[in-house]
Design a protein around this motif. Sequence first.
Motif, short mmCIF file in Angstrom:
data_model
loop_
_atom_site.label_atom_id
_atom_site.label_comp_id
_atom_site.label_asym_id
_atom_site.label_seq_id
_atom_site.Cartn_x
_atom_site.Cartn_y
_atom_site.Cartn_z
N GLY A 1 0.85 -1.26 -0.01
CA GLY A 1 0.13 0.05 0.03
C GLY A 1 0.94 1.12 0.00
N GLY A 2 0.34 2.33 0.48
CA GLY A 2 1.08 3.58 0.43
C GLY A 2 0.63 4.36 -0.81
N THR A 3 1.51 5.46 -0.94
CA THR A 3 1.06 6.48 -2.21
C THR A 3 2.00 6.39 -3.44
OG1 THR A 3 0.22 8.64 -2.79
CG2 THR A 3 2.19 8.56 -1.18
N GLY B 1 3.15 10.43 -8.14
CA GLY B 1 2.49 11.55 -8.41
C GLY B 1 1.54 12.21 -7.31
N PRO B 2 0.60 11.39 -6.83
CA PRO B 2 -0.07 11.84 -5.63
C PRO B 2 0.61 12.65 -4.57
CG PRO B 2 -1.07 9.93 -6.37
CD PRO B 2 0.26 10.13 -7.32
N LEU B 3 1.65 12.07 -4.28
CA LEU B 3 2.47 12.72 -3.00
C LEU B 3 2.92 13.98 -3.61
CD1 LEU B 3 3.92 12.71 -0.18
CD2 LEU B 3 5.74 11.32 -1.35
N ALA B 4 3.47 14.11 -4.81
CA ALA B 4 4.21 15.32 -5.43
C ALA B 4 2.98 16.43 -5.47
CB ALA B 4 4.49 14.99 -6.60
N ASP C 1 7.01 -1.31 -5.99
CA ASP C 1 5.94 -2.35 -6.32
C ASP C 1 6.59 -3.32 -7.08
OD1 ASP C 1 3.79 -3.70 -7.64
OD2 ASP C 1 2.48 -2.28 -6.45
N PRO C 2 6.57 -4.75 -6.47
CA PRO C 2 7.23 -5.80 -6.98
C PRO C 2 6.50 -6.27 -8.39
CG PRO C 2 5.75 -6.58 -5.02
CD PRO C 2 5.78 -5.00 -5.22
N SER D 1 6.26 6.15 6.56
CA SER D 1 7.60 6.85 6.97
C SER D 1 8.21 7.56 5.80
CB SER D 1 8.48 5.70 7.55
OG SER D 1 8.73 4.79 6.36
N ALA D 2 7.85 7.26 4.75
CA ALA D 2 8.64 7.91 3.48
C ALA D 2 7.89 9.24 3.48
CB ALA D 2 8.49 6.87 2.11
#
Length: 241
Positions: free
Chosen positions: A128-130, A133-136, A160-161, A171-172
């Motif tokens: 999961g996570g973001t 693009g969305p984070l930027a 993502d594997p 955390s990122a």
Amino acid sequence: MGKNLQTAERVRLRPVDLAREHGLSTQAVRNYEEAGILPAAARTPHGYRAYTPRHAAALRAFLALLPGHGHPTATAILRAVHEGATDEALRLIDESHAQLLEDRRTLGAVESALRDLDPGPAAPPEPGGTFIGPLARKLGIRPATLRKWEDAGLVIPHRDPRTGYRVYDESAVRDARTAHQLRRGGYPLDRIAPLIAHLRTAGGLEPLEAALTDWHNRLSTRGRALLTGAAALETYLREHG
């Protein structure tokens, strides 16, 4: 007093006389005249520059303005004065004070944002996570900036594997927010990296306290430098304007 001022203005000074007072080169003094920082100097019959106490006072005013305003703005202020545009010089001074106020507000926003960050230890990568693009977009920066921060070790997304896309877990995202706020405060990447590394290992915001204190001190130093420069310019305007 008018007669004394007129007598003083007839005193002839050489470029080296102005240079020695401040540990400058004579070429620097000539460059300042060419840039309009000093008023144009008269010439002797042999073509040498003949400076006066007015030129010495202009140089002192410029050097006093320099720490608070920076070279381009300090130059523009003195040039405006010598062109008779005192209102423009005052406007430039106002802009520097406005920028300092904005920087103080930014520091307040940084401190508020850092207080809102998760103070706990960094969470291990998890599904999961973001994505980048969305984070930027959330931070108001470009994806290329996040990639640059990754190269500098400020942010460590996992991949993502299945797709190979960068994924930013909790955390990122925290590290990206911290980097973003410190960059707004003018901190270079090489100074931010060790702070974030400490934040990861220490599990709290204490390592950032020294950076925030330093930021406060730099703003205070700049504020006092603006006052010193204003006082020197006022003296120059009163005596030679």
